[in-house]
Design an enzyme around this catalytic site. Structure first.
Site, PDB file in Angstrom:
ATOM      1  N   ARG A  21       0.657  -1.165   0.105  1.00 57.22           N
ATOM      2  CA  ARG A  21       0.087  -0.041   0.031  1.00 57.22           C
ATOM      3  C   ARG A  21       0.791   1.367  -0.102  1.00 57.22           C
ATOM      4  NH1 ARG A  21      -3.187  -3.575   2.978  1.00 57.22           N
ATOM      5  NH2 ARG A  21      -5.352  -3.684   2.204  1.00 57.22           N
ATOM      6  N   SER A 188     -19.563  -2.582   2.302  1.00 60.89           N
ATOM      7  CA  SER A 188     -18.951  -1.261   1.541  1.00 60.89           C
ATOM      8  C   SER A 188     -18.289  -1.789   0.324  1.00 60.89           C
ATOM      9  CB  SER A 188     -17.872  -0.683   2.799  1.00 60.89           C
ATOM     10  OG  SER A 188     -17.007  -1.615   3.014  1.00 60.89           O
ATOM     11  N   LYS A 247     -17.460   8.495   9.085  1.00 63.21           N
ATOM     12  CA  LYS A 247     -17.754   8.545   7.614  1.00 63.21           C
ATOM     13  C   LYS A 247     -18.873   9.502   7.526  1.00 63.21           C
ATOM     14  CE  LYS A 247     -16.136   3.857   6.830  1.00 63.21           C
ATOM     15  NZ  LYS A 247     -15.396   3.378   8.209  1.00 63.21           N
ATOM     16  N   THR A 276      -8.486   2.738  27.478  1.00 66.04           N
ATOM     17  CA  THR A 276      -7.764   3.567  26.469  1.00 66.04           C
ATOM     18  C   THR A 276      -8.389   5.263  26.482  1.00 66.04           C
ATOM     19  OG1 THR A 276      -7.848   4.104  23.745  1.00 66.04           O
ATOM     20  CG2 THR A 276     -10.116   3.191  24.762  1.00 66.04           C
ATOM     21  N   THR A 277      -7.688   5.870  26.044  1.00 71.15           N
ATOM     22  CA  THR A 277      -7.912   7.523  26.442  1.00 71.15           C
ATOM     23  C   THR A 277      -9.627   7.771  25.935  1.00 71.15           C
ATOM     24  OG1 THR A 277      -5.921   8.158  26.738  1.00 71.15           O
ATOM     25  CG2 THR A 277      -7.369   9.817  26.302  1.00 71.15           C
ATOM     26  N   THR A 362      -8.668  -7.283   0.840  1.00 70.12           N
ATOM     27  CA  THR A 362      -9.951  -6.497   1.160  1.00 70.12           C
ATOM     28  C   THR A 362     -11.095  -7.096   0.349  1.00 70.12           C
ATOM     29  OG1 THR A 362      -8.889  -4.371   1.531  1.00 70.12           O
ATOM     30  CG2 THR A 362     -11.130  -4.318   1.088  1.00 70.12           C
TER      31      THR A 362
END
Length: 409
Positions: A21, A188, A247, A276-277, A362
């Site tokens: 990528r 998607s 999105k 996690t924050t 993907t």
């Protein structure tokens, strides 16, 4: 030992398989979406984005930007901690209330991303159900697959959107065993939609819970933007509705909405939530502004569907191999990883059009494609320019156009 040898080998494999990528360095321009600056090797250049997940352009909406600037000025940049340790800021609490209302559920829980909400949410829910059987659609997103894997529970994969196969699996399972059906409302890569009511019918018949991923549909479908389940009057039939804030809402984060007791249980047990924050208050306020706007405004959704329909019509008329889709996703099949990357590169470098190539893993090998996502702000001139550029690229790479285009020529 030279450990870098292993990393070099792993990267070489990706290059050999044409799966490496390359990220485009983009600088979005507020108020001018879908136009953006591409910081190319030769310097900055204006290009048009045709593959953004900012589906409705809400990241540039004045209400969204205004809310973010106002709260950042009043409350600062970061949340200051985890949800348990000083991070539960008031805009975040308001955001969760807004999301619960959007989906007609008693409560909602916000995570740092849609990926995390699926990964830690599915794993946590399944672990809390003794001997849970997970029934997962074959085309579910990687975040859902990881959630299933991390749960450690037995899984069974049903053929994509095949309710007959799903019923076979449900029928064979112990009626007393907890079961969780996991699927997406809108997939998607192909743009197809799940048979939500048929799945809910089976869930009710065989005593299963339902978990639906609405990330590519929230904000965009339904009278208030609650997604496919909102459009199809199915929200009340779904146990857990998961979505993203990154999105159609144009911001950052993920969430799901469900009963108060389920939300409280996940809040109390999910490591991906606890350790996690929290999201920054400015992000939360901006997202709430986007949700509130889209609950009442129909212009974005109606214009978006109009643009998607025109893109399909124009590309089909040009003889480009547009894959069938009933939604806003416009996939154009190439079927070759190297040529898919080459098509993307030519469109960007020579036509100022940015569409990221979609290759394995993907999509399956042989189904490589360009995934086009129109927005309300792609006008007729941009659509016509896209079709012209793609035909040029198709001809230069020796890609096949449809019989319709050959006949017209």
């Amino acid at each position: 030992m030279d450990y870098n040898v292993f990393f070099v080998s792993a990267l070489a494999t990706l290059h050999d398989e044409r799966r490496y990528r390359v990220f485009a360095d983009l600088e979005r321009i507020a108020g001018r979406f879908p136009h953006t600056l591409w910081h190319s090797p030769q310097g900055p250049r204006e290009v048009v984005i045709w593959c953004s997940n900012d589906y409705l352009g809400m990241a540039q909406h004045p209400k969204v930007i205004g809310a973010m600037v106002d709260v950042a000025a009043r409350m600062g940049a970061g949340a200051g901690g985890t949800r348990n340790i000083a991070g539960t800021n008031h805009p975040l609490v308001e955001l969760e209330r807004e999301l619960a209302d959007l989906h007609g559920k008693p409560a909602a829980l916000v995570f740092t991303s849609g990926y995390v909400s699926n990964q830690t949410g599915i794993a946590t829910i399944a672990k809390l159900l003794p001997n849970c059987l997970l029934l997962s659609d074959a085309l579910n997103h990687n975040s859902m697959i990881e959630g299933v894997r991390q749960s450690g529970c037995e899984k069974q994969v049903w053929r994509h959107n095949d309710v007959g196969h799903l019923e076979e699996l449900l029928k064979a399972a112990d009626p007393a065993r907890p079961k969780l059906i996991i699927f997406e409302s809108l997939y998607s890569m192909d743009g197809d939609v799940a048979p939500v009511h048929a799945i809910c019918d089976l869930a009710e018949r065989y005593g299963a819970m339902t978990y639906v991923d609405e990330v590519h549909a929230v904000g965009m479908y339904g009278p208030r933007g609650g997604g496919i389940t909102d459009r199809d009057n199915a929200m009340v039939r779904i146990d857990v509705i998961e979505g993203t804030l990154a999105k159609a809402f144009g911001c950052l984060g993920g969430y799901f909405a469900a009963s108060e007791v389920l939300i409280d249980a996940v809040r109390s047990y999910a490591p991906g939530f606890i350790f996690t924050t929290a999201l920054p208050p400015a992000i939360c306020a901006a997202t709430t502004a986007a949700i509130r706007h889209l609950k009442t405004s129909q212009w974005e959704r109606e214009r978006h569907q109009d643009r998607a329909a025109r893109v399909k019509s124009v590309l089909n008329a040009a003889g480009l191999p547009v894959m069938p889709s009933t939604t806003h996703i416009v996939p154009v099949l190439i079927g070759n990883a190297e040529k898919c990357k080459a098509a993307s590169d030519l469109l960007l470098a020579e036509h100022g059009i940015y569409i990221q190539p979609i290759n394995y893993p993907t999509v399956p090998r042989g189904e490589e494609r360009l995934r086009i996502t129109p927005s309300p702000y792609h006008d007729d001139a941009l659509i016509d320019a896209l079709a012209k550029a793609m035909v040029d690229v198709w001809n230069r790479l020796g890609l096949l156009l449809t019989d319709r285009a050959l006949a017209a020529a």
